[in-house]
Design a protein around this motif. Structure first.
Motif, mmCIF file in Angstrom:
data_model
loop_
_atom_site.group_PDB
_atom_site.id
_atom_site.type_symbol
_atom_site.label_atom_id
_atom_site.label_comp_id
_atom_site.label_asym_id
_atom_site.label_seq_id
_atom_site.Cartn_x
_atom_site.Cartn_y
_atom_site.Cartn_z
ATOM 1 N N ILE B 42 1.791 32.790 5.069
ATOM 2 C CA ILE B 42 1.259 31.579 4.619
ATOM 3 C C ILE B 42 2.079 30.381 5.036
ATOM 4 O O ILE B 42 3.101 30.081 4.827
ATOM 5 N N ASP B 43 1.361 29.567 5.987
ATOM 6 C CA ASP B 43 1.788 28.526 6.475
ATOM 7 C C ASP B 43 1.610 27.149 5.639
ATOM 8 O O ASP B 43 0.981 27.196 4.696
ATOM 9 N N ARG B 52 3.285 37.850 2.321
ATOM 10 C CA ARG B 52 2.968 38.200 1.079
ATOM 11 C C ARG B 52 2.103 39.381 1.303
ATOM 12 O O ARG B 52 1.165 39.469 1.974
ATOM 13 N N PRO B 53 2.905 40.605 0.439
ATOM 14 C CA PRO B 53 2.076 41.698 0.611
ATOM 15 C C PRO B 53 0.886 41.836 -0.254
ATOM 16 O O PRO B 53 0.741 41.523 -1.263
ATOM 17 N N GLY B 74 1.377 32.631 -7.866
ATOM 18 C CA GLY B 74 2.488 31.584 -7.548
ATOM 19 C C GLY B 74 2.146 30.579 -6.549
ATOM 20 O O GLY B 74 0.796 30.712 -6.076
ATOM 21 N N GLU B 75 3.142 30.011 -5.793
ATOM 22 C CA GLU B 75 2.780 28.838 -4.912
ATOM 23 C C GLU B 75 2.087 29.378 -3.762
ATOM 24 O O GLU B 75 1.004 28.817 -3.104
ATOM 25 N N GLY B 76 2.783 30.385 -3.109
ATOM 26 C CA GLY B 76 2.120 31.273 -2.098
ATOM 27 C C GLY B 76 0.550 31.424 -2.135
ATOM 28 O O GLY B 76 -0.254 31.043 -1.348
ATOM 29 N N THR B 77 0.185 32.343 -3.260
ATOM 30 C CA THR B 77 -1.178 32.734 -3.213
ATOM 31 C C THR B 77 -2.059 31.699 -3.866
ATOM 32 O O THR B 77 -3.044 31.532 -3.318
ATOM 33 N N GLU B 78 -1.497 30.493 -4.438
ATOM 34 C CA GLU B 78 -2.197 29.134 -4.945
ATOM 35 C C GLU B 78 -2.590 28.698 -3.306
ATOM 36 O O GLU B 78 -3.794 28.171 -3.421
ATOM 37 N N HIS B 79 -1.520 28.659 -2.772
ATOM 38 C CA HIS B 79 -2.057 27.865 -1.315
ATOM 39 C C HIS B 79 -3.053 28.739 -0.347
ATOM 40 O O HIS B 79 -3.878 28.263 0.083
ATOM 41 N N ILE B 83 -7.417 28.237 1.363
ATOM 42 C CA ILE B 83 -7.615 28.396 2.668
ATOM 43 C C ILE B 83 -9.320 28.224 3.103
ATOM 44 O O ILE B 83 -10.073 28.418 2.190
ATOM 45 N N ARG B 84 -9.727 27.726 4.158
ATOM 46 C CA ARG B 84 -11.108 27.304 4.521
ATOM 47 C C ARG B 84 -11.417 28.300 5.581
ATOM 48 O O ARG B 84 -10.739 28.680 6.446
#
Lengths: 317, 253
Positions: B42-43, B52-53, B74-79, B83-84
């Motif tokens: 996740i960039d 993230r697994p 959390g922040e990673g999956t929120e980000h 994604i578009r």
């Protein structure tokens, strides 16, 4: 003027990445850090192991160790804490089951050796001394995640010198000693292990840290504290590499938060003769190959003929 | 062979307040088994350092499509949820061992919350083999139930909700279908739920596999961060799991 002259030859010669680390011959300055690259075999889908300067297999002890209970890891901003605790199947398992798979790889396979007592270190080093295709050991006197040993040796000048001198007596190939950053003055430890017979030093091992889960109101790690690694530790690692390189005569292997070729170049310029890539392997399993290419490209583009020319270059007037 | 592939996002569909379904495309999509997972980079998310697994929810080999059902945790999956279409996603795959695919018998597949993600792929494969799987989905409330129609194509689909807003009231282990006989149970969900299922399976002497989701770093068996305790010592969830037979674990059940 000399530098400009060489730039004219840009493109004609590939820069020479080879180096001799106090007898240990490397085809390039890129190694992998212990505990981040398994036995190398785990990365074979992504990395041609023959192309690495060296790879350091995970911490090996005289007897099998189960390591610490889960949870052993916590992500941090730009890094991670781990408390694996040297889980490994012991040196005899390594010799019987892993060594045969590694011995024909055309790179330097280095075994990271750890122990709870000096006699543990000696016994493990002696066994590895007998393996023809292992040209070096990295003596781990800096693991922060085991109670009884590891870092306890590496944070005291006398005990660091004592364990290195004891292993030196039984180990007659290249002896690299991995230093702990969890000390007041790393130069004193580095000088002590040099005097005790180390052929090179590698630094830094992880920085001791911790994390708290505010929901459970408990530490995140089963061991409360763990070792911090990743991009966040790079400035600290770089400072210590620079300090150590300025006081020892033996080669210095720099590691700590190297995520790309530019990071690796920083360590070389600060005085590291070679570098190790650790946590970055978890995020990009191909990173070692990219760093080798990146160092080579930098040297070519800037008119250097050998990687040795940039080692410690920041200290030049 | 494991690969690192830059997938192109074809669709990002929000399913409810915290779950979304990603449709990703690559010509290089490798064969995968139900229960396997992928490790997603996740960039541009400042506090997301590690991959993230995420379970494989479904694949479409003919069209090179990988489907990931993700819950914002959390922040990673929120980000990731932002994604578009047409953006790239760097993914390491396939990882993990996957569920054991039976040849015959009557099987119950239990998914709790986002634990339904690998259950669809498993149900689909069982259906393709001519087995008639029963899928039991456990949720807190009706709004948490997702992709009902997709699941319905491949199995007999049952639900429990903790508040009784849909299906039977309570936890999956309280569902009336458990009175039937099964040859195997496959389960993915919160650990407390999987332990309750494991207890039931042990009492009834039914083969049972669970998919664990310990925190991990590399996904390749190198860092040894994600271990779970087994009867043969600590094992990596990423390479020796994530699917384990409950007989091999040391759960106190």
């Amino acid at each position: 003027m000399y530098g400009r002259f060489r730039i004219q030859y840009k493109g004609f010669n590939m820069a020479d990445l080879k180096l001799n680390l106090n007898g240990l011959k490397l085809k390039n300055p890129v190694m992998t850090a212990s505990g981040t690259f398994g036995y190398g075999l785990e990365f074979q889908d992504f990395v041609d192991l023959n192309k690495l300067g060296a790879f350091i297999v995970k911490g090996t002890t005289i007897n099998q160790r189960e390591g610490n209970p889960y949870p052993r890891m916590s992500e941090t901003p730009s890094g991670m804490l781990n408390a694996v605790g040297l889980q490994n199947k012991g040196v005899d398992y390594f010799i019987e089951n892993i060594y045969p798979l590694l011995k024909d790889i055309n790179s330097n396979v280095i075994v990271n050796v750890s122990g709870a007592t000096i006699s543990d270190y000696i016994a493990t080093a002696e066994k590895i001394n007998d393996l023809n295709h292992i040209p070096a050991i990295e003596l781990n006197i800096s693991c922060p995640n085991v109670k009884e040993g590891g870092m306890a040796f590496g944070t005291n000048v006398c005990s660091a010198a004592e364990v290195v001198a004891a292993v030196r007596k039984v180990y007659n190939k290249h002896l690299m000693v991995k230093l702990s950053p969890n000390v007041t003055d790393i130069r004193a430890i580095a000088t002590a292990v040099e005097t005790a017979g180390a052929d090179s030093v590698s630094l830094i091992n992880t920085l001791m840290g911790m994390a708290v889960n505010v929901k459970t109101r408990k530490p995140v790690l089963s061991t409360v504290t763990g070792g911090l690694s990743g991009a966040c530790v790079k400035p600290v690692a770089l400072r210590m590499v620079w300090q150590v390189a300025s006081v020892v005569k033996i080669p210095v292997v720099g590691l700590g938060g190297i995520m790309n070729a530019e990071d690796a170049l920083e360590f070389l310029m600060a005085g590291a003769n070679a570098i190790q890539i650790g946590t970055a392997n978890f995020i990009d399993p191909t990173i070692t190959m990219k760093v080798i290419e990146g160092i080579n490209a930098y040297l070519d583009e800037n008119g250097f003929t050998s990687v040795k020319e940039i080692v410690g270059i920041i200290n030049q007037a | 062979m494991k690969k690192i592939i830059d997938f192109t996002v074809r669709d990002n569909r929000r399913l409810n307040k915290d779950m979304f379904l990603l449709t990703l495309h690559s010509e290089e999509l490798p064969e995968m088994k139900p229960g396997q997972f992928v490790n997603v980079r996740i960039d541009n998310s400042p506090h997301t350092f590690l991959r993230r697994p995420i379970s494989v929810h479904d694949i479409d080999m003919n069209n090179g499509l990988l489907y990931l059902l993700v819950k914002i945790a959390g922040e990673g999956t929120e980000h990731l949820s932002q994604i578009r279409v047409n953006e790239k996603l760097n993914i390491l795959l396939p990882l993990g061992n996957g569920f054991t695919m039976p040849d015959t018998g009557k099987h119950l597949l239990i998914g709790g919350g986002v634990g339904v993600a690998p259950i669809l792929f498993l149900a689909k494969e069982m259906n393709r083999k001519g087995l008639s799987p029963i899928v039991l989905v456990g949720c807190r409330t009706k709004e948490d139930i997702v992709l009902q129609e997709t699941f319905g194509n491949y199995c007999r689909l049952l639900h429990t909700t903790e508040d009784g807003s849909y299906g039977e009231t309570g936890y999956p282990t309280q569902h009336s279908v458990l009175a039937e006989n099964f040859d195997g149970i496959y389960c993915c969900g919160p650990e407390a739920m999987m332990k309750a299922v494991a207890r039931y399976a042990t009492q009834k002497n039914i083969e049972c596999e669970v998919s664990l989701e310990n925190m991990m770093a590399c996904g390749l068996g190198a860092c040894l961060c994600c271990v779970t305790e087994t009867k043969e010592g600590n094992k990596c969830v990423c390479t020796e799991g994530s699917v384990f037979n409950i007989k091999d674990l040391t759960w106190q059940i």
